[in-house]
Write a protein that holds these residues in place. Sequence first.
Motif, short mmCIF file in Angstrom:
data_model
loop_
_atom_site.label_atom_id
_atom_site.label_comp_id
_atom_site.label_asym_id
_atom_site.label_seq_id
_atom_site.Cartn_x
_atom_site.Cartn_y
_atom_site.Cartn_z
N MET A 167 0.26 20.42 3.25
CA MET A 167 0.41 19.09 2.60
C MET A 167 0.48 18.27 3.72
N MET A 168 1.32 18.47 4.57
CA MET A 168 1.45 17.50 5.84
C MET A 168 -0.07 17.70 6.59
N PHE A 169 -0.75 18.89 6.86
CA PHE A 169 -1.66 18.87 7.63
C PHE A 169 -3.06 18.21 6.99
N LYS A 195 2.52 24.20 13.02
CA LYS A 195 3.52 25.14 13.48
C LYS A 195 2.89 25.81 14.82
N ASP A 196 1.50 25.80 14.52
CA ASP A 196 0.67 26.63 15.68
C ASP A 196 -0.10 25.70 16.54
N GLY A 197 0.28 24.45 16.48
CA GLY A 197 -0.18 23.32 17.34
C GLY A 197 -1.63 22.61 17.02
N SER A 198 -1.98 23.47 15.90
CA SER A 198 -3.20 22.49 15.28
C SER A 198 -2.84 21.07 15.03
N LYS A 199 -3.84 20.19 15.03
CA LYS A 199 -3.83 18.86 14.95
C LYS A 199 -4.70 18.26 13.98
N SER A 200 -4.20 17.46 13.02
CA SER A 200 -5.08 16.78 12.02
C SER A 200 -4.95 15.21 12.31
N THR A 201 -5.95 14.45 12.22
CA THR A 201 -5.94 12.95 12.49
C THR A 201 -6.66 12.17 11.51
N LYS A 246 0.83 -1.33 -0.03
CA LYS A 246 -0.09 -0.11 0.11
C LYS A 246 0.85 1.38 0.00
N GLU A 247 0.35 2.43 -0.44
CA GLU A 247 0.82 3.81 -0.39
C GLU A 247 1.16 4.16 1.14
N ARG A 248 2.18 4.94 1.20
CA ARG A 248 2.10 5.66 2.48
C ARG A 248 0.79 6.59 2.77
N GLU A 249 0.57 6.75 4.20
CA GLU A 249 -0.78 7.39 4.18
C GLU A 249 -0.41 8.24 5.65
N GLY A 250 -1.12 9.69 5.69
CA GLY A 250 -0.90 10.27 7.15
C GLY A 250 -1.64 9.69 7.84
N VAL A 251 -1.23 9.67 9.37
CA VAL A 251 -1.86 9.15 10.19
C VAL A 251 -2.16 10.42 11.25
N ALA A 252 -1.25 11.04 11.78
CA ALA A 252 -1.70 12.41 12.28
C ALA A 252 -0.55 13.14 12.36
N THR A 253 -0.77 14.59 12.43
CA THR A 253 0.09 15.88 12.24
C THR A 253 -0.21 17.08 13.10
N VAL A 254 1.00 17.78 13.43
CA VAL A 254 0.63 18.75 14.21
C VAL A 254 1.35 19.93 13.54
#
Length: 126
Positions: A104-106, A53-59, A43-51
């Motif tokens: 992109m990371m977010f 610079k301002d502390g905002s998070k995505s999951t 499978k392709e690499r997928e994002g799990v969770a990010t933070v």
Amino acid sequence: QEQLVESGGGSVQAGGSLRLSCAAPKYVITRYCLGWFRQAPGKEREGVATVDKDGSKSTADSVRGRFTISQDNTENTLYLQMNSLKPEDTGMYYCAADFFLCDMMFRLISGDFEFWGQGTQVTVSS
């Protein structure tokens, strides 16, 4: 060469927990956007969770409510607490950091980020 170093992977049964750690240079932890990505075999690499610079998070939807990303700026470490693990969580987990590609990371899109760790394997058995 400065790099990211993951640890904490292992083999657990479904329903178990693991905490992944990613040691980074101090300037990376405090100034870059940071994230956890994973890749299962075939499978392709997928994002799990990010933070950001301002502390905002995505999951990612697939792990929301089970995984939590956090950082400790005094320990220069990024963490991923993983609870209620499922077999489909099996894969190689990587931490990443970048100064510019934060949008992109977010959005949990894997990209040519400036820093990548070597990965730590997580295996969840049913």
